[in-house]
Design an enzyme around this catalytic site. Structure first.
Site, PDB file in Angstrom:
ATOM      1  N   ASP A  50      85.393  28.467  72.314  1.00  0.00           N
ATOM      2  CA  ASP A  50      84.355  28.813  73.489  1.00  0.00           C
ATOM      3  C   ASP A  50      83.265  27.839  73.459  1.00  0.00           C
ATOM      4  OD1 ASP A  50      84.218  30.105  71.087  1.00  0.00           O
ATOM      5  OD2 ASP A  50      82.992  31.728  72.083  1.00  0.00           O
ATOM      6  N   CYS A  78      73.321  52.892  46.375  1.00  0.00           N
ATOM      7  CA  CYS A  78      74.320  52.134  46.180  1.00  0.00           C
ATOM      8  C   CYS A  78      74.392  51.523  44.646  1.00  0.00           C
ATOM      9  CB  CYS A  78      74.413  50.902  46.950  1.00  0.00           C
ATOM     10  SG  CYS A  78      73.489  49.339  46.603  1.00  0.00           S
ATOM     11  N   CYS A 136      71.368  49.647  43.592  1.00  0.00           N
ATOM     12  CA  CYS A 136      70.259  49.988  43.584  1.00  0.00           C
ATOM     13  C   CYS A 136      70.079  51.078  42.446  1.00  0.00           C
ATOM     14  CB  CYS A 136      69.650  50.263  45.126  1.00  0.00           C
ATOM     15  SG  CYS A 136      69.610  49.015  46.187  1.00  0.00           S
ATOM     16  N   ASP A 166      87.115  32.028  62.982  1.00  0.00           N
ATOM     17  CA  ASP A 166      86.365  31.489  64.001  1.00  0.00           C
ATOM     18  C   ASP A 166      86.679  29.883  64.273  1.00  0.00           C
ATOM     19  OD1 ASP A 166      84.764  31.236  66.280  1.00  0.00           O
ATOM     20  OD2 ASP A 166      83.031  32.124  65.175  1.00  0.00           O
ATOM     21  N   CYS A 201      68.025  53.435  47.895  1.00  0.00           N
ATOM     22  CA  CYS A 201      69.083  53.393  48.348  1.00  0.00           C
ATOM     23  C   CYS A 201      70.036  53.813  47.145  1.00  0.00           C
ATOM     24  CB  CYS A 201      69.361  51.920  48.689  1.00  0.00           C
ATOM     25  SG  CYS A 201      71.189  51.535  48.774  1.00  0.00           S
TER      26      CYS A 201
HETATM   27  N1  GUN Z   1      79.697  33.278  66.245  1.00  0.00           N
HETATM   28  C1  GUN Z   1      78.702  34.196  66.976  1.00  0.00           C
HETATM   29  N2  GUN Z   1      78.593  33.936  68.043  1.00  0.00           N
HETATM   30  C2  GUN Z   1      79.653  33.260  68.436  1.00  0.00           C
HETATM   31  C3  GUN Z   1      80.273  32.847  69.767  1.00  0.00           C
HETATM   32  O1  GUN Z   1      79.764  33.086  70.973  1.00  0.00           O
HETATM   33  N3  GUN Z   1      81.446  32.111  69.781  1.00  0.00           N
HETATM   34  C4  GUN Z   1      82.246  32.030  68.608  1.00  0.00           C
HETATM   35  N4  GUN Z   1      83.416  31.423  68.698  1.00  0.00           N
HETATM   36  N5  GUN Z   1      81.527  32.190  67.581  1.00  0.00           N
HETATM   37  C5  GUN Z   1      80.371  33.102  67.257  1.00  0.00           C
HETATM   38 ZN    ZN Z   2      71.403  49.515  47.256  1.00  0.00          ZN
END
Ligand code: GUN
Ligand code: ZN
Length: 618
Positions: free
Chosen positions: A122, A274, A277, A87, A272
């Protein structure tokens, strides 16, 4: 890069091919925070992770880490050889109001550290944005997207859809971003909606984004890390999820479940199954040192999340995702609202709904009747039922023709059954979904009232008529499946049937001595034979057609049609419909079954568009 293997409406099992390998979707990418690792990538792979996401902005702004990333690559930092998406810092923009980086710089950095998918910077459209503010964020995101795609044409880029909660802006943003050569499209700006359980708005945002997106691109729901919404989002066509929630929740002592969140401080016993748990009690975990407790809770959150992802993938394969979403909708009123909101978008969803499913239709409440595929089937059957006078019979056990065998033999009339699925011509009693549906004995008020209303509007008694029930059944199923025009073309001439010796059911339909159709026992629908295809070929315009641009000889030999070679097709065809395959000179090459609808077939470069049943050898 992306192809569909199986589908259930907008949901799809896909294969995403990336430089570091293939990933089956829907997939969950756990967020790896290089500054805060409770659980290693290796441990996560054991739990089910096949792809990861990390934040290039954090790496870039951490002294030492930045240099290491450039030198060793992001895979060494994260500790995996599997695909990694990064990201860009846009989310930090949402959290802190500002980021100290330029779009092209952060994209270049992602390329330099060797990521599989990089994200542009963005602009996060907040749900409270006015139309103007949201529009600005859409246009600026588009501008940055264009600039990134032009500067880094060889990089797999993610182009987020923004637009806040403004329906038309979401669709516009999706169209704009789709017009650029992005590899995937995240739907952004939705974290605040999910955090405040605004799932109806989430449904609106996902659907309006999907409407504008190129269907051949994977869709990522940005910041969706709670298993509670995975099935719903997958049903609406989301292919990728990312989770930092598993860690954030663990840090706050919160455990995720498909039905919501629970605090460890309030728990006495784990239900759960898993490994965490199963091994510890809540009390034991509470008594642990912070680091160990965080780690175990994070592991639990990951186990539950991946288990839900596997479950929904299996549901897509079996064609039972609607049932899964309806079941999940019962755990939170906000999810029930979301399910009801989907009903507003039936016209769009219907285009992707297969005409038949391998699974039985299970009625789990009035909402089940609002499924777009069910509404369509109902509408089509009711049109046939109401066209000519029919005697109305009360709902009874399936198949109706067995339950009402006596009546059918004695009275030379046409019948329709007043079923919870509407007025169903008795001839459709073995056809999907009518023949493959299960209802509770005690219905809800809404459905009961509808049935009573139909009962009251029943027509006056009708005189007997001479007709053959078998032929009537063939004609009715053909009309239901191919429309009146198609049924007329297929059945023009002397119609006869071949029945199974064992079951007494219709197997084959012959017209003027030629084998035109076969009836599938499982769903009571026809498969088209080549001779039937020749008849449908007389239909005008594009009707029933899939036109291919090249490769006639392969199709004539019976090979499947790849989406890449589809030049055009009838937009009325739905997944699982029977079709004819022709070349651009309109010569009949084959008959087959459609896998993709028109908009999908025209946008995919990979994968099968039509499963060919029978080639037209010259
Ligand atoms: N992570 C959660 N929402 C967003 C988003 O709208 N844009 C970006 N780049 N990362 C995110
Ligand atoms: Zn669990």
């Amino acid at each position: 890069m992306f192809q569909i293997k199986k589908r259930d409406g907008l949901a799809r099992i896909g294969i995403l091919e990336l430089p570091h390998g293939k990933v089956e979707t829907p997939a969950l990418m756990p967020v790896i925070n290089p500054n805060m690792d409770f659980v290693s990538a290796e441990d996560m792979e054991e739990i089910g992770a096949r792809m990861f996401i990390t934040n290039s902005y954090i790496i870039m702004s951490t002294k030492g880490l930045k240099e290491r990333a450039i030198e060793e690559g992001v895979h060494s930092i994260v500790g995996t050889e599997r695909p990694i998406m990064t990201d860009s810092g846009a989310f930090q923009g949402h959290m802190y109001g500002k980021v100290m980086v330029e779009n092209l710089d952060v994209v270049r950095f992602q390329r330099d550290i060797g990521v599989d998918i990089a994200t542009i910077l963005d602009i996060f459209s907040e749900p409270y944005f006015t139309r103007e503010e949201a529009e600005d964020s859409v246009m600026e995101t588009y501008r940055r997207g264009k600039e990134a795609v032009e500067n880094f044409p060889e990089l797999n880029l993610a182009g987020p859809v923004q637009g806040g909660v403004h329906e038309e802006l979401r669709e516009r943003s999706a169209r704009l971003m789709s017009s650029l050569s992005f590899a995937i499209h995240p739907i952004g700006g939705v974290v605040p909606l999910m955090e405040s359980y605004r799932f109806s708005d989430l449904v609106m945002v996902i659907i309006s984004s999907k409407k504008g997106l190129n269907p051949s691109r994977p869709v990522h729901l940005f910041g969706a890390g709670h298993p509670m919404i995975f099935p719903l989002a997958a049903l609406l066509g989301c292919d990728l999820f990312d989770s930092s929630s598993y860690a954030k929740y663990a840090y706050d002592g919160r455990m995720m479940f498909p039905w919501g969140t629970e605090k460890i401080e309030n728990m006495e016993e784990f239900s759960c199954g898993c490994p965490v748990c199963s091994r510890y009690t809540p009390e034991e975990i509470r008594a642990m040192p912070d680091r160990e407790r965080h780690r175990l809770l994070a592991m639990h959150n990951l186990y539950v999340s991946f288990s839900e992802i596997r479950k929904l993938r299996e549901a897509i394969r079996k064609g039972t995702l609607w049932e899964m979403v309806e079941a999940r909708a019962r755990v939170r009123p906000e999810l029930l609202d979301a399910l009801r909101t989907i009903g507003r978008y039936s016209d769009y969803l219907e285009r992707f709904e297969p005409r038949t499913r391998r699974s039985t239709f299970l009625y789990t409440g009035h909402e089940s009747l609002k499924r777009p595929g069910i509404q369509r089937a109902r509408r089509d059957a009711e049109r046939i039922a109401l066209e000519i006078p029919r005697k109305i019979l009360p709902e009874a056990e399936h198949p109706y023709s067995r339950t009402y065998a006596e009546v059918l033999r004695k009275e030379k009339k046409r019948f329709a059954v007043n079923s919870p699925l509407g007025l169903v011509p008795v001839e459709l009693d073995s056809t999907y979904p009518f023949g493959q549906s299960i209802f509770p004995k005690i219905l809800d008020k809404e459905t009961e009232e509808e049935m009573e209303k139909r009962e009251r509007s029943a027509l006056p008694p009708i005189p007997d008529e001479e007709f053959e029930r078998d032929i009537e059944q063939v004609r009715t199923i053909a009309r239901f499946q191919f429309g009146d025009g198609g049924a007329n073309l297929l059945l023009r001439g002397k119609v006869s049937v071949v029945k199974s010796k064992k079951t007494g059911k219709i197997r084959n339909v012959m017209v003027d001595g030629e084998h035109i159709l076969s009836l599938r026992a499982e769903d009571g629908m026809f498969t088209l034979k080549l001779k039937g295809g020749e008849r449908l070929h007389k239909a005008k315009n594009l009707r029933y057609r899939v036109i291919i641009s090249e490769g006639d000889e392969f199709i004539r030999e019976g090979k499947n049609v790849f989406a890449k070679f589809v030049a055009d097709m009838d937009e009325r065809l739905r997944p699982a419909d029977e079709c004819i395959v022709v070349n651009e000179k309109d010569e009949l090459l084959a008959v087959g079954q459609v896998i993709l609808n028109r908009e999908e077939a025209l946008s995919f470069d990979k994968g099968v568009a039509v499963k060919v049943r029978e080639g037209n050898k010259e």
